[in-house]
Design an enzyme around this catalytic site. Structure first.
Site, PDB file in Angstrom:
ATOM      1  N   ARG A 173       0.917  -1.090   0.077  1.00 52.04           N
ATOM      2  CA  ARG A 173      -0.129   0.084   0.048  1.00 52.04           C
ATOM      3  C   ARG A 173       0.910   1.084   0.054  1.00 52.04           C
ATOM      4  O   ARG A 173       2.222   1.173   0.534  1.00 52.04           O
ATOM      5  CB  ARG A 173      -0.929   0.001   1.198  1.00 52.04           C
ATOM      6  N   HIS A 175      -3.968  -9.023   3.470  1.00 50.51           N
ATOM      7  CA  HIS A 175      -5.427  -9.298   3.336  1.00 50.51           C
ATOM      8  C   HIS A 175      -5.794 -10.025   4.428  1.00 50.51           C
ATOM      9  O   HIS A 175      -5.300 -11.134   4.617  1.00 50.51           O
ATOM     10  CB  HIS A 175      -5.982  -9.410   2.154  1.00 50.51           C
ATOM     11  N   HIS A 230      -2.860   2.702  -5.764  1.00 54.89           N
ATOM     12  CA  HIS A 230      -3.368   1.492  -5.622  1.00 54.89           C
ATOM     13  C   HIS A 230      -3.680   0.662  -6.883  1.00 54.89           C
ATOM     14  O   HIS A 230      -3.719  -0.567  -6.896  1.00 54.89           O
ATOM     15  CB  HIS A 230      -4.843   1.574  -4.844  1.00 54.89           C
ATOM     16  N   LYS A 279      -2.022  -2.556   7.703  1.00 52.73           N
ATOM     17  CA  LYS A 279      -3.302  -2.257   8.250  1.00 52.73           C
ATOM     18  C   LYS A 279      -3.679  -3.193   9.514  1.00 52.73           C
ATOM     19  O   LYS A 279      -3.357  -4.615   9.679  1.00 52.73           O
ATOM     20  CB  LYS A 279      -4.340  -2.558   7.358  1.00 52.73           C
ATOM     21  N   ARG A 282      -0.852  -1.729  -6.865  1.00 53.68           N
ATOM     22  CA  ARG A 282      -0.850  -2.850  -5.741  1.00 53.68           C
ATOM     23  C   ARG A 282      -1.984  -3.742  -6.697  1.00 53.68           C
ATOM     24  O   ARG A 282      -1.788  -4.876  -6.753  1.00 53.68           O
ATOM     25  CB  ARG A 282      -1.538  -2.197  -4.537  1.00 53.68           C
ATOM     26  N   TYR A 342      -9.439 -10.064  -7.495  1.00 56.26           N
ATOM     27  CA  TYR A 342      -8.403 -10.125  -8.475  1.00 56.26           C
ATOM     28  C   TYR A 342      -8.542 -11.259  -9.504  1.00 56.26           C
ATOM     29  O   TYR A 342      -8.276 -11.267 -10.629  1.00 56.26           O
ATOM     30  CB  TYR A 342      -7.038 -10.214  -8.048  1.00 56.26           C
TER      31      TYR A 342
END
Length: 299
Positions: free
Chosen positions: A143, A266, A240, A167, A243, A275
């Site tokens: 990110r 994630h 992004h 995150k 990414r 994706y």
């Protein structure tokens, strides 16, 4: 103003009807918002409805629908708290609907577009930094906030990896290809010369701005807008996007989805599965372009 975020969490902890897990989630949401406000040089007192919509739009690129709805709820409660404290006059998140959020497929560059971006070079340190930023994001899947938080000392050169705090304060590794590591070494030598000239030898940040301090998030987005025109990219192009491109190209080349999930950081594999939708569209096109029956006229 940092104290107000912790004051809000303390206020939540005093509410008897909230579970520890709910407070934990609220804390994560508030920390993410605090980072966004600070990196974008926003002010709580002047945070507008437009700013709120921009923030929610960015959230919807990265989080699933239920997470975005929860974050909106958190920020509604936070700004209600600020209203009672007379820090703000209105609650900009009250105008954001909690109805189903349309989640469009993310913009993805083709490998040819990535090659064009990474081969575009201009003279000088700042263009070199921009090139390395693009290369870093595309080859690690980081990110933008994670990339900008990296210090030179974080790089483990022997292992070609970087430990980061992603995150939710979760740690993971970013991995460097041999080529990326080699270009990073060249960049760092030029970075050190640039910092010496600016009298900022003590700066630790890997990515620095023109004044020799850590590159702010707002400047990174400006760089992407600038290069979109220079390289001739016609689709959406943001940090992004690289990414998204990293994840899609990894899956296109046969990487296991759980491996990609780990690389992206994630929590849920459902977030990574978006994706596979993009890759399946490509697979369908390859099928239709190459299967002999796909071109026969109906009889």
């Amino acid at each position: 103003m940092e104290y107000i975020y912790s004051s809000f969490i303390s206020y939540l902890k005093g509410m008897r009807n909230l579970s520890d897990n709910t407070i934990k989630n609220y804390s994560i949401d508030i920390t993410h918002f605090e980072d966004y406000v600070q990196s974008g040089n926003y002010s709580l007192e002047t945070f507008s409805v437009h700013d709120a919509r921009t923030y929610v739009s960015k959230l919807s690129e990265e989080y699933d629908e239920s997470s975005v709805r929860r974050k909106i709820t958190t920020l509604r409660r936070f700004f209600s708290f600020l209203e009672r404290k007379e820090i703000v006059k209105t609650n900009p998140f009250m105008t954001i609907s909690l109805r189903k959020i349309e989640k469009k497929l993310p913009s993805v560059l083709t490998r040819e577009e990535v090659d064009a971006l990474l081969s575009y070079r201009e003279e000088g340190f700042i263009p070199l930094r921009n090139h390395i930023l693009f290369l870093f994001l595309y080859t690690t899947g980081a990110r933008i906030s994670e990339a900008l938080s990296v210090d030179v000392g974080d790089i483990e050169w022997a292992e070609r990896r970087i430990r980061i705090e992603g995150k939710g304060r979760k740690e993971r590794f970013l991995f460097l290809t041999k080529k990326t590591a080699g270009e990073l070494e060249t960049y760092i030598r030029e970075r050190n010369k640039y910092l010496t000239a600016k009298g900022k030898e003590g700066e630790n940040a890997l990515f620095i701005g023109s004044r020799g301090s850590r590159l702010p998030l707002s400047s990174a987005h400006i760089i992407f807008d600038e290069y979109k025109g220079k390289v001739g990219i016609t689709k959406d192009f943001s940090p992004h996007t690289l990414r998204h491109s990293f994840a899609t190209h990894m899956l296109d080349r046969g990487a296991d989805i759980r491996f990609v999930q780990e690389l992206l950081g994630h929590e849920s594999i459902s977030t990574t599965q978006i994706y596979t939708h993009i890759s399946l569209e490509k697979l369908k096109k390859v099928y239709e372009d190459n299967h002999p029956h796909a071109h026969e006229e109906e009889k």
